[in-house]
Design a protein around this motif. Structure first.
Motif, mmCIF file in Angstrom:
data_model
loop_
_atom_site.group_PDB
_atom_site.id
_atom_site.type_symbol
_atom_site.label_atom_id
_atom_site.label_comp_id
_atom_site.label_asym_id
_atom_site.label_seq_id
_atom_site.Cartn_x
_atom_site.Cartn_y
_atom_site.Cartn_z
ATOM 1 N N VAL A 260 0.836 -1.194 0.000
ATOM 2 C CA VAL A 260 0.000 0.000 0.000
ATOM 3 C C VAL A 260 0.877 1.251 0.000
ATOM 4 C CG1 VAL A 260 -1.665 1.349 1.362
ATOM 5 C CG2 VAL A 260 -1.965 -1.131 1.120
ATOM 6 N N ARG A 261 1.926 1.250 0.822
ATOM 7 C CA ARG A 261 2.823 2.405 0.901
ATOM 8 C C ARG A 261 3.560 2.627 -0.425
ATOM 9 N NH1 ARG A 261 1.571 5.754 5.054
ATOM 10 N NH2 ARG A 261 1.522 4.700 7.066
ATOM 11 N N ALA A 262 3.985 1.543 -1.053
ATOM 12 C CA ALA A 262 4.697 1.672 -2.325
ATOM 13 C C ALA A 262 3.773 2.232 -3.405
ATOM 14 C CB ALA A 262 5.262 0.317 -2.749
ATOM 15 N N ALA A 263 2.537 1.758 -3.446
ATOM 16 C CA ALA A 263 1.573 2.272 -4.425
ATOM 17 C C ALA A 263 1.263 3.742 -4.158
ATOM 18 C CB ALA A 263 0.293 1.440 -4.386
ATOM 19 N N ALA A 264 1.240 4.124 -2.879
ATOM 20 C CA ALA A 264 0.981 5.520 -2.527
ATOM 21 C C ALA A 264 2.129 6.419 -2.980
ATOM 22 C CB ALA A 264 0.774 5.650 -1.018
ATOM 23 N N ALA A 265 3.367 5.961 -2.795
ATOM 24 C CA ALA A 265 4.521 6.746 -3.237
ATOM 25 C C ALA A 265 4.486 6.941 -4.747
ATOM 26 C CB ALA A 265 5.821 6.061 -2.812
ATOM 27 N N ALA A 266 4.123 5.890 -5.470
ATOM 28 C CA ALA A 266 4.021 5.990 -6.925
ATOM 29 C C ALA A 266 2.902 6.949 -7.321
ATOM 30 C CB ALA A 266 3.776 4.610 -7.528
ATOM 31 N N ALA A 267 1.792 6.919 -6.582
ATOM 32 C CA ALA A 267 0.659 7.799 -6.883
ATOM 33 C C ALA A 267 1.027 9.264 -6.667
ATOM 34 C CB ALA A 267 -0.543 7.422 -6.028
ATOM 35 N N GLU A 268 1.841 9.540 -5.657
ATOM 36 C CA GLU A 268 2.247 10.921 -5.407
ATOM 37 C C GLU A 268 3.113 11.440 -6.554
ATOM 38 O OE1 GLU A 268 2.816 12.508 -1.416
ATOM 39 O OE2 GLU A 268 4.923 12.842 -1.961
ATOM 40 N N THR A 269 4.096 10.634 -6.975
ATOM 41 C CA THR A 269 4.947 11.039 -8.095
ATOM 42 C C THR A 269 4.130 11.217 -9.368
ATOM 43 O OG1 THR A 269 6.859 9.892 -7.142
ATOM 44 C CG2 THR A 269 6.926 10.366 -9.498
ATOM 45 N N ARG A 270 3.283 10.247 -9.642
ATOM 46 C CA ARG A 270 2.440 10.300 -10.839
ATOM 47 C C ARG A 270 1.466 11.481 -10.760
ATOM 48 N NH1 ARG A 270 0.672 5.417 -10.363
ATOM 49 N NH2 ARG A 270 -1.213 5.941 -9.215
ATOM 50 N N GLY A 271 0.923 11.740 -9.571
ATOM 51 C CA GLY A 271 -0.052 12.801 -9.400
ATOM 52 C C GLY A 271 0.518 14.180 -9.676
ATOM 53 N N PHE A 272 1.765 14.418 -9.270
ATOM 54 C CA PHE A 272 2.397 15.699 -9.570
ATOM 55 C C PHE A 272 2.481 15.905 -11.079
ATOM 56 C CE2 PHE A 272 3.545 16.400 -5.205
ATOM 57 C CZ PHE A 272 3.899 17.733 -5.120
ATOM 58 N N ALA A 273 2.882 14.853 -11.798
ATOM 59 C CA ALA A 273 2.986 14.953 -13.255
ATOM 60 C C ALA A 273 1.607 15.182 -13.886
ATOM 61 C CB ALA A 273 3.628 13.693 -13.815
ATOM 62 N N MET A 274 0.596 14.485 -13.369
ATOM 63 C CA MET A 274 -0.763 14.651 -13.889
ATOM 64 C C MET A 274 -1.283 16.059 -13.610
ATOM 65 S SD MET A 274 -2.412 10.947 -12.844
ATOM 66 C CE MET A 274 -3.972 11.154 -13.732
ATOM 67 N N SER A 275 -0.923 16.619 -12.470
ATOM 68 C CA SER A 275 -1.356 17.971 -12.127
ATOM 69 C C SER A 275 -0.761 18.980 -13.097
ATOM 70 C CB SER A 275 -0.938 18.297 -10.691
ATOM 71 O OG SER A 275 -1.347 19.610 -10.332
ATOM 72 N N GLU A 276 0.522 18.829 -13.398
ATOM 73 C CA GLU A 276 1.165 19.744 -14.348
ATOM 74 C C GLU A 276 0.504 19.660 -15.725
ATOM 75 O OE1 GLU A 276 5.331 20.771 -14.341
ATOM 76 O OE2 GLU A 276 5.718 19.156 -12.906
ATOM 77 N N GLU A 277 0.214 18.438 -16.151
ATOM 78 C CA GLU A 277 -0.437 18.256 -17.444
ATOM 79 C C GLU A 277 -1.839 18.870 -17.434
ATOM 80 O OE1 GLU A 277 -2.788 16.873 -20.608
ATOM 81 O OE2 GLU A 277 -3.169 16.247 -18.540
ATOM 82 N N ALA A 278 -2.543 18.690 -16.317
ATOM 83 C CA ALA A 278 -3.897 19.227 -16.202
ATOM 84 C C ALA A 278 -3.900 20.751 -16.210
ATOM 85 C CB ALA A 278 -4.565 18.707 -14.934
ATOM 86 N N ALA A 279 -2.834 21.340 -15.678
ATOM 87 C CA ALA A 279 -2.765 22.799 -15.628
ATOM 88 C C ALA A 279 -2.849 23.402 -17.021
ATOM 89 C CB ALA A 279 -1.474 23.238 -14.942
ATOM 90 N N SER A 280 -2.130 22.813 -17.967
ATOM 91 C CA SER A 280 -2.136 23.357 -19.326
ATOM 92 C C SER A 280 -3.357 22.892 -20.118
ATOM 93 C CB SER A 280 -0.854 22.963 -20.061
ATOM 94 O OG SER A 280 -0.695 21.558 -20.085
ATOM 95 N N SER A 281 -3.720 21.626 -19.996
ATOM 96 C CA SER A 281 -4.834 21.112 -20.795
ATOM 97 C C SER A 281 -6.166 21.711 -20.360
ATOM 98 C CB SER A 281 -4.889 19.586 -20.710
ATOM 99 O OG SER A 281 -5.172 19.149 -19.398
ATOM 100 N N ALA A 282 -6.357 21.877 -19.044
ATOM 101 C CA ALA A 282 -7.622 22.426 -18.565
ATOM 102 C C ALA A 282 -7.769 23.888 -18.971
ATOM 103 C CB ALA A 282 -7.718 22.285 -17.045
ATOM 104 N N GLN A 283 -6.685 24.638 -18.881
ATOM 105 C CA GLN A 283 -6.747 26.044 -19.278
ATOM 106 C C GLN A 283 -7.049 26.161 -20.769
ATOM 107 O OE1 GLN A 283 -3.971 28.668 -17.221
ATOM 108 N NE2 GLN A 283 -3.483 29.635 -19.175
ATOM 109 N N ALA A 284 -6.465 25.259 -21.569
ATOM 110 C CA ALA A 284 -6.753 25.246 -23.004
ATOM 111 C C ALA A 284 -8.214 24.912 -23.263
ATOM 112 C CB ALA A 284 -5.847 24.248 -23.711
ATOM 113 N N THR A 285 -8.780 24.022 -22.456
ATOM 114 C CA THR A 285 -10.196 23.661 -22.610
ATOM 115 C C THR A 285 -11.091 24.859 -22.330
ATOM 116 O OG1 THR A 285 -9.788 21.351 -22.021
ATOM 117 C CG2 THR A 285 -12.038 22.160 -21.766
ATOM 118 N N LEU A 286 -10.762 25.627 -21.295
ATOM 119 C CA LEU A 286 -11.554 26.821 -20.989
ATOM 120 C C LEU A 286 -11.557 27.775 -22.185
ATOM 121 C CD1 LEU A 286 -10.437 27.614 -17.313
ATOM 122 C CD2 LEU A 286 -12.470 26.373 -18.061
ATOM 123 N N ALA A 287 -10.383 27.958 -22.791
ATOM 124 C CA ALA A 287 -10.290 28.857 -23.943
ATOM 125 C C ALA A 287 -11.061 28.305 -25.133
ATOM 126 C CB ALA A 287 -8.821 29.077 -24.305
#
Length: 334
Positions: A260-287
């Motif tokens: 569970v802890r290992a999957a959580a560590a992977a989710a945190e790393t992956r989540g940061f990358a997903m957040s960065e991607e969402a920042a640009s894609s979501a703003q583009a969607t609004l436009a």
């Protein structure tokens, strides 16, 4: 001979049952462990998608000894009830916007301080520095932190331009935490607490006419139906925290706890990358949907910094020595 064999089988079966009865209850129960998970966010949100992958990885890593049933979009518990629900065992895992729990402990609000963090690198640094303090508080409450992931930076949603901070004066601002409530008050807006799922209705009925939140939340709530302008200002990188009831986690075998802890560590790393991607894609969607994405003016950023300085000073007083140590450590490494 048949009678002797049957008697021997019976004795062996009885011995097996007796041995099983001596096993710790956790060792017997873990093979069928099934947890419930509550999150307030919809299925398409990147936090939810990340959480779903975490759940799938936990099931695979434990060989199916642990399965987790997700309840998304506040369908089981609304966000204000999720943390208590995990503490009381209504659900075993929960996801919350940490800063929304500032009334419980001001330390949970640190990532809600406007303009304290202005990049993902700074968001990661603040998160790592704050994590031990948050873990200590969670442990005292019977829960254990699994991982934290930031939302994309926030901006203003309005129907008129926000060239200066004074443009927000007199608006009815949707808020979602103690910090956003305080911000609204400082800029002369009227704050109203509205959960994410209720944003469209609040705008449609005139309860609010402005808000500050991420582009991702704007997409989730189809902001183009109620607002014309999005002004990205990097207001905050507020974090979601995913956590588990300590009793449920400790009932697992050491190997499954580690999984569970290992999957959580992977989710945190992956989540940061997903957040960065969402920042640009979501703003583009609004436009793409017809909203004007207006870059902040220098005058607006200057006004934001003045409000930020006030809020940081106020927060340090409320958060006490831990808050003072955290901000000092963060600023020393900035």
């Amino acid at each position: 001979m048949t009678k002797d064999f049957t008697r021997r089988e019976t004795l062996l079966a009885g011995a097996g049952l007796a041995a099983a009865a001596l096993l710790p209850r956790g060792a017997m129960a873990q093979a069928a462990a099934r947890w419930q998970l509550a999150t307030p966010y919809p299925d398409g949100n990147f936090h939810t998608r990340n959480l779903k992958q975490f759940v799938d990885e936990v099931t695979a890593a434990t060989g199916g000894r642990l399965t987790v049933q997700m309840h998304t979009n506040g369908s089981l518990l609304p966000m204000p009830q999720i943390k208590r629900g995990v503490q009381q065992g209504q659900v075993q895992i929960g996801e919350i916007l940490l800063s929304a729990y500032g009334n419980e402990d001001p330390f949970f609000e640190v990532d809600g301080l406007p303009q304290l963090v202005t990049s993902y690198a700074e968001a990661r640094r603040l998160s790592e520095l704050a994590k031990p303090y948050i873990e200590t508080r969670f442990q005292r409450q019977g829960v254990s932190l699994l991982y934290m992931v930031p939302w994309p930076p926030s901006g203003f949603y309005t129907n008129t331009p926000v060239a200066t901070i004074d443009a927000l004066r007199g608006t009815k601002m949707r808020t979602f935490s103690t910090m956003t409530n305080r911000f609204a008050t400082l800029v002369g807006a009227a704050p109203t607490l509205v959960q994410a799922a209720e944003i469209p209705q609040a705008f449609a009925t005139g309860v609010v006419n402005s808000m500050v939140t991420s582009a991702a939340t704007g997409v989730d709530s189809q902001a183009w139906d109620y607002a014309r302008i999005f002004t990205p200002i990097g207001f905050t990188f507020t974090r979601n925290a995913v956590f588990v009831q300590r009793r449920a986690l400790e009932a697992l075998s050491p190997a499954d706890q580690a999984a569970v802890r290992a999957a959580a560590a992977a989710a945190e790393t992956r989540g940061f990358a997903m957040s960065e991607e969402a920042a640009s894609s979501a703003q583009a969607t609004l436009a793409t949907r017809g909203m004007t994405v207006a870059p902040p003016t220098p005058a607006l950023l200057d006004g934001m910094q003045r409000v930020s300085n006030t809020m940081v000073d106020e927060w340090i007083v409320r958060a006490g020595e831990d808050g003072q140590r955290l901000i000092a450590a963060y600023r020393a490494r900035s």
